[in-house]
Design a protein around this motif. Structure first.
Motif, short mmCIF file in Angstrom:
data_model
loop_
_atom_site.label_atom_id
_atom_site.label_comp_id
_atom_site.label_asym_id
_atom_site.label_seq_id
_atom_site.Cartn_x
_atom_site.Cartn_y
_atom_site.Cartn_z
N VAL A 27 0.84 -1.20 0.00
CA VAL A 27 0.00 0.00 0.00
C VAL A 27 0.88 1.25 0.00
CG1 VAL A 27 -1.66 1.35 1.33
CG2 VAL A 27 -1.98 -1.12 1.07
N LEU A 28 1.93 1.22 0.83
CA LEU A 28 2.88 2.35 0.86
C LEU A 28 3.54 2.50 -0.51
CD1 LEU A 28 4.46 4.53 2.35
CD2 LEU A 28 6.06 2.75 3.12
N LEU A 29 3.95 1.38 -1.11
CA LEU A 29 4.57 1.44 -2.43
C LEU A 29 3.59 1.98 -3.47
CD1 LEU A 29 6.77 0.84 -4.50
CD2 LEU A 29 5.95 -1.54 -4.57
N LEU A 30 2.34 1.62 -3.35
CA LEU A 30 1.33 2.11 -4.29
C LEU A 30 1.27 3.64 -4.25
CD1 LEU A 30 -1.04 1.49 -6.23
CD2 LEU A 30 -2.52 1.33 -4.21
N VAL A 31 1.31 4.20 -3.05
CA VAL A 31 1.28 5.66 -2.91
C VAL A 31 2.55 6.27 -3.51
CG1 VAL A 31 1.24 7.57 -1.26
CG2 VAL A 31 -0.20 5.55 -0.88
N VAL A 32 3.71 5.69 -3.16
CA VAL A 32 4.98 6.21 -3.67
C VAL A 32 5.02 6.13 -5.19
CG1 VAL A 32 7.48 5.81 -3.74
CG2 VAL A 32 6.24 5.68 -1.56
N SER A 33 4.57 5.01 -5.75
CA SER A 33 4.59 4.84 -7.20
C SER A 33 3.64 5.81 -7.89
CB SER A 33 4.22 3.39 -7.56
OG SER A 33 5.14 2.49 -7.02
N ALA A 34 2.48 6.02 -7.28
CA ALA A 34 1.52 6.97 -7.87
C ALA A 34 2.12 8.37 -7.91
CB ALA A 34 0.22 6.95 -7.08
N VAL A 35 2.81 8.75 -6.83
CA VAL A 35 3.47 10.06 -6.81
C VAL A 35 4.58 10.09 -7.86
CG1 VAL A 35 4.88 11.63 -5.43
CG2 VAL A 35 2.90 10.51 -4.40
N GLY A 36 5.35 8.98 -7.93
CA GLY A 36 6.41 8.90 -8.90
C GLY A 36 5.92 9.04 -10.33
#
Length: 323
Positions: A27-36
């Motif tokens: 879930v944290l990676l999903l947020v980071v990737s979306a920002v990326g």
């Protein structure tokens, strides 16, 4: 309405904690990737560098939650399934971590054969992680497929779904086995990187693709049957859930044998779909541009599924044993 409705009633404290930790990290990676995706304009083969981590995050969230719930159902060899799920959670985080590191570096995580110590080391970690991830899935499937987990409908959904997961893994390994020639692609920094396999058929990797998935719109793409197989478990559980909900409205479906028979028909139809999209891909045909042969095969699959489903309802639970 049967055990299929248990996901909404299962207390969080009963769920497999290592899997929940993996899901939280995804879930944290999903947020980071979306920002990326928004702030980082680098691309690999025409796709955003953070697109692959985002897709992996979503996939592992869905699979992790599904498996965590499944392990709350009464079953034999629960100690083994707990440890295999723990292995899956750990190796899943390691492998996705490699995908994230390579995305941050602006280079390829899969099939990367660049000759430098860092890539050699991270590719070794990735390869070992994939093997252990595969082992965990195979053992879990072997332990759960051959026992009854829940009512007849849910049991068949889990049996078929896990078989599809194994098939999806096999189709993933088939990609490098089928196209093992080394070719060169350019990373986000403009460096030429040797890659050990291709996932497209009939056209180079990259190029026009569908939104989010990136699947080729101009040629065959072996990632499609790989994806369809891997997520067959969720599809089968949704079918079982829908059948359970319909049982409250349709008197005929209150017979568990009929619902189990329909579940088997749905599983056979999904197996046919995996075969169909694989056949379409190996012929170099884009998913959204089927030819007459593909459409004819799809029509035949739909007709056979409809006929089999009707026969089950009329016959009261067959074909075959549903226990």
């Amino acid at each position: 309405m049967s055990e299929v409705l248990e996901p909404v009633r299962t207390p969080v404290r009963r769920l497999h904690r290592p899997l929940l930790l993996m899901v939280a990290s995804m879930v944290l990676l999903l947020v980071v990737s979306a920002v990326g995706m928004v702030v980082d304009d680098r691309v690999l083969l025409g796709a955003p560098v953070w697109g692959k981590p985002l897709k992996f995050a979503v996939s592992f969230i869905v699979y992790g939650l599904t498996l965590a719930w499944m392990l709350t159902l009464p079953h034999r060899a629960s100690r083994w399934t707990w440890w295999m799920a723990t292995l899956l959670a750990v190796t899943g985080m390691v492998d996705v971590g490699v995908v994230v590191v390579q995305a941050a570096r602006g280079t390829f995580s899969h099939f990367n054969q660049a000759d430098d110590p860092f890539t050699d080391g991270i590719s070794l970690i990735f390869g070992v992680g994939v093997q252990l991830l595969m082992l965990a899935n195979f053992v879990l499937a072997g332990l759960l497929i051959f026992q009854r987990v829940g009512d007849r409908v849910l049991t068949w959904a889990i049996r078929a779904g896990l078989a599809f997961v194994v098939a999806g893994i096999g189709l993933g390994f088939w990609i490098p086995a089928r196209s093992s020639e080394v070719w060169t692609a350019v990373d986000a920094a403009g460096h030429a990187i040797p890659l050990g396999a291709r996932h497209n058929v009939g056209v180079p990797d990259g190029g026009p693709g569908l939104p989010l998935t990136g699947w080729s719109t101009v040629g065959g793409d072996l990632r499609i049957p790989h994806f369809v197989g891997l997520h067959g478990l969720q599809v089968m559980l949704v079918v079982a859930l829908v059948l359970g909900l319909l049982a409250g409205r349709v008197a005929r479906l209150r017979d568990e044998r009929i619902r189990a028979g329909l579940m088997i028909v749905a599983a056979a139809a999904y197996a046919g779909l995996i075969v169909l999209v694989t056949w379409q891909a190996v012929r170099g045909q884009a998913l959204i541009h089927p030819d007459g042969q593909t459409l004819g095969a799809l029509a035949l699959l739909i007709a056979a599924t409809t006929a089999a489903g009707w026969a089950v309802v009329v016959a009261g639970g067959s074909p075959g044993r549903t226990g």
